[in-house]
Scaffold this motif. Structure first.
Motif, mmCIF file in Angstrom:
data_model
loop_
_atom_site.group_PDB
_atom_site.id
_atom_site.type_symbol
_atom_site.label_atom_id
_atom_site.label_comp_id
_atom_site.label_asym_id
_atom_site.label_seq_id
_atom_site.Cartn_x
_atom_site.Cartn_y
_atom_site.Cartn_z
ATOM 1 N N ASP A 151 42.620 32.003 78.891
ATOM 2 C CA ASP A 151 42.070 30.660 78.841
ATOM 3 C C ASP A 151 42.659 29.928 77.639
ATOM 4 O O ASP A 151 42.641 30.452 76.516
ATOM 5 C CB ASP A 151 40.548 30.738 78.727
ATOM 6 N N THR A 152 43.175 28.724 77.860
ATOM 7 C CA THR A 152 43.878 28.004 76.801
ATOM 8 C C THR A 152 42.984 27.748 75.600
ATOM 9 O O THR A 152 43.405 27.929 74.448
ATOM 10 C CB THR A 152 44.432 26.670 77.336
ATOM 11 N N GLY A 153 41.761 27.338 75.848
ATOM 12 C CA GLY A 153 40.849 27.064 74.750
ATOM 13 C C GLY A 153 40.576 28.293 73.913
ATOM 14 O O GLY A 153 40.577 28.231 72.668
ATOM 15 N N TRP A 154 40.348 29.431 74.578
ATOM 16 C CA TRP A 154 40.106 30.682 73.853
ATOM 17 C C TRP A 154 41.322 31.084 73.030
ATOM 18 O O TRP A 154 41.201 31.451 71.858
ATOM 19 C CB TRP A 154 39.739 31.793 74.830
ATOM 20 N N GLU A 187 41.808 28.867 70.000
ATOM 21 C CA GLU A 187 40.782 29.165 68.989
ATOM 22 C C GLU A 187 41.143 30.416 68.202
ATOM 23 O O GLU A 187 41.015 30.456 66.968
ATOM 24 C CB GLU A 187 39.427 29.341 69.666
ATOM 25 N N ARG A 197 47.193 18.154 76.957
ATOM 26 C CA ARG A 197 45.890 18.592 77.462
ATOM 27 C C ARG A 197 44.918 18.931 76.341
ATOM 28 O O ARG A 197 43.714 18.777 76.486
ATOM 29 C CB ARG A 197 46.064 19.822 78.361
ATOM 30 N N LYS A 198 45.447 19.437 75.228
ATOM 31 C CA LYS A 198 44.622 19.870 74.100
ATOM 32 C C LYS A 198 45.152 19.234 72.807
ATOM 33 O O LYS A 198 45.612 19.933 71.902
ATOM 34 C CB LYS A 198 44.652 21.401 73.987
ATOM 35 N N GLU A 240 43.356 20.386 69.327
ATOM 36 C CA GLU A 240 43.649 21.782 68.993
ATOM 37 C C GLU A 240 45.110 21.960 68.616
ATOM 38 O O GLU A 240 45.443 22.688 67.661
ATOM 39 C CB GLU A 240 43.298 22.690 70.167
#
Length: 332
Positions: free
Chosen positions: A220-223, A226, A254-255, A258
């Motif tokens: 998962d990109t967010g994980w 992080e 997209r992020k 981050e």
């Protein structure tokens, strides 16, 4: 070979091949065959010997991998031939558990030995154990688990090899990893990060090894972002910054928050003499996406990242965004 399945075949034995059994017994007799070359054949051929006759192979393990001090060279030769030049086969794990345990307890010695030429038994051992973990055969819940023993004795560079091997295997897997496999690796990383962050300086290479997981683009990109952010906050210097920046440029639309946060941390951790650490295209893409996304947090972090870049003499970003502000002391 971390993710490859094991071949299967019906068990056989050497009863129908008495001449082969006689030759195998002959060359295991140290008095009649003391050469190291013969031991190389036993180590490299062990999976196939076990496939042909499991009973004979298990009965002769003590001869193939002798523990006596006088025979340590014979053992090492057979072990290096096995651990470096064969894959990790599931059916051999219970058979060779004692050998794996012995090697895991001596991981530092195996890695530092220079007598094996280009072969690297420490890395081979890491590959085997991580293969077994990939397939759900090993864990790290008990002190006597093979992975726990290995990581307690392995050097930072050897543990970093493990991180690299996992990341590359995930990226190159012909079949996309299942959700179960990815969850298993996330638990593994959380274990290793919790241990390594307690002394980030001594574990810098292992922590930086998460880069290979990030760029595999399987989690998962967010994980993943992080975790990479936490790594860069923990370590005192960064490795593989060009790989990280390339990945950030690809996902910055997209992020944006981050991505620009990580860019700022990359700049902060990079030495001042390494102003070339990312290309103008990658840096500009990350900053422009941060400025144009409309999020105040992204614009603030873009200002800080750009000012840090300017502070180390990276001038191509001067014209991106509003007029540069005072140069910040650090990125937060």
């Amino acid at each position: 070979h971390l993710a490859e399945d094991n071949p299967t075949a019906s068990a056989a034995d050497f009863n129908d091949m008495p001449e082969l059994r006689e030759r195998l017994d002959l060359h295991l007799d140290r008095n009649r065959e003391p050469t190291l070359m013969a031991r190389t054949s036993y180590g490299h051929s062990l999976p196939w010997l076990h496939l042909l006759d499991p009973t004979w192979t298990q009965a002769h393990l003590a001869a193939i991998f002798p523990r006596e001090d006088a025979a340590i060279a014979l053992r090492r030769t057979a072990w290096v031939s096995f651990i470096c030049f064969t894959r990790a086969y599931d059916d051999l794990l219970p058979v060779l558990e004692d050998e794996y345990r012995w090697a895991a307890s001596n991981a530092a010695e195996e890695e530092s030995s220079e007598e094996h030429g280009f072969a690297k038994p420490g890395e081979g051992l890491a590959d085997h154990l991580l293969s077994f973990y990939w397939r759900g055969l090993l864990g790290f819940d008990r002190e006597d688990d093979l992975l726990v023993i290995f990581y307690a004795h392995a050097s930072d560079s050897l543990r970093a090899h493990g991180m690299w091997a996992i990341g590359r295997a995930l990226e190159e897997a012909q079949t996309p990893p299942t959700g179960e496999v990815l969850a298993r690796w996330q638990r593994f990383w959380e274990w290793r990060f919790a241990v390594a962050r307690n002394d980030a300086s001594a574990n810098r290479q292992e922590l930086n090894g998460f880069t290979w997981w990030l760029i595999s683009d399987k989690f998962d990109t967010g994980w993943a972002l992080e975790q990479m952010t936490e790594v860069l906050r923990a370590v005192d210097s960064v490795e593989h910054e060009t790989l990280i920046a390339d990945y950030l440029a690809k996902i910055s639309d997209r992020k944006p928050v981050e991505a620009v946060t990580l860019l700022g941390l990359l700049v902060e951790k990079a030495a001042r003499t390494r102003a070339w650490f990312v290309s103008e295209e990658e840096t500009s893409t990350i900053l422009r996406n941060a400025y144009k996304c409309g999020e105040p947090a992204a614009a603030i972090r873009a200002d800080r990242a750009r000012d840090l870049l300017l502070s180390i003499g990276y001038h191509p970003v001067r014209e991106i965004g509003p007029a540069p502000s005072a140069i910040p002391d650090s990125f937060s």
